[in-house]
Write a protein that holds these residues in place. Structure first.
Motif: not given
Length: 267
Positions: A7, A100, A103-109, A111, A114, A196
């Motif tokens: 990462q 970052n 995308t950490k607090y709201r998971k994005i699958e 691409k 993103e 969050k």
């Protein structure tokens, strides 16, 4: 561990791409540029500008940086280009950190989503108002303050061990660099906390209140540091020479007219 390393490598490469892209945009500036403030520096000299402008405005980090550049005998054109280049680099790091955190607090699958988030983070930092600030030699401390506020907001909302003093240190360092960007910290805390905690209003309010307390503490520390530095250099700051509350009332009384005029110009 390997995942984190991967990462970090991905972020470093992405940051490098953003830096190159942004440098291409600012290529004319990176070849050397001057604005009235820069000519003022040339006329007064770095020491005179520090005493008559930076310290008087309460920008002690910028004033000390000017004196360091003078001590090192760095040419003004190198100083102008160098501050812009470093500001671009720091700002691109802020973009990566902002992306970052979101995308950490709201998971994005997806691409593409993103990438869209990255673009939105980029234009959030490099907005039209910030582009104007990059004209000035102070852009380096502006960018440094944004980076420190971004780190501080992340630490505060994450609430890991020692988060209060770590976040406070970031906010204090940021406000010492540049006071005018302090609102960025408050906005980020609110944004991160909403992502969050989502519908947990009590936690969001707690984060917002804590961020406000940290800003007040940082402001008091900044005033103390400005007082010490200006006393040492036998000068005074003039940012608090007027009635702050009177200024606030003037702003509040003119908000309606300002918004009306602005909307009329836009439409």
């Amino acid at each position: 561990m390997e995942r984190k390393l991967a990462q970090y490598k991905k972020d470093a490469l992405l940051c490098l791409i953003l830096i190159v892209f942004t440098c291409l945009i600012f290529l004319p500036f990176l070849q050397g540029h001057y604005i009235p403030d820069t000519y003022n520096i040339i006329e007064k000299g770095l020491e005179g500008y520090s005493m008559d402008n930076s310290f008087l405005d309460g920008r002690i980090v910028m004033g000390l940086l000017n004196l360091l550049v003078l001590k090192l005998n760095i040419p003004i054109i190198v100083y102008v280009i160098g501050t812009l280049l470093i500001a671009i680099m720091l700002s691109c790091v802020v973009v990566i950190l902002l992306k970052n955190s979101i995308t950490k607090y709201r998971k994005i699958e997806n691409k593409w989503i993103e990438i869209l988030v990255l673009v939105l983070c980029y234009v959030t930092i490099f907005n039209f108002m910030y582009l104007e600030q990059l004209y000035f030699i102070e852009c380096i401390v502006m960018a440094a303050s944004l980076l420190l506020y971004t780190i501080g907001a992340n630490i505060l909302v994450d609430r890991k061990k020692g988060y209060l003093w770590k976040s406070a240190l970031c906010v204090i360092s940021g406000i010492l660099c540049y006071q005018g960007t302090i609102g960025f910290f408050l906005v980020l805390v609110l944004l991160y906390s909403i992502f969050k905690n989502r519908n947990k209003v009590i936690y969001i309010l707690k984060d917002v209140i804590l961020s406000g307390i940290l800003v007040v503490i940082a402001g008091l520390v900044d005033l103390g540091c400005v007082k010490v530095v200006t006393t040492y250099f036998h000068t005074t700051q003039n940012r608090l020479s007027t009635d702050i509350f009177e200024n606030i009332l003037t702003i509040l009384n003119n908000i309606s007219k300002t918004l009306t005029d602005t909307l009329r110009y836009v439409t």
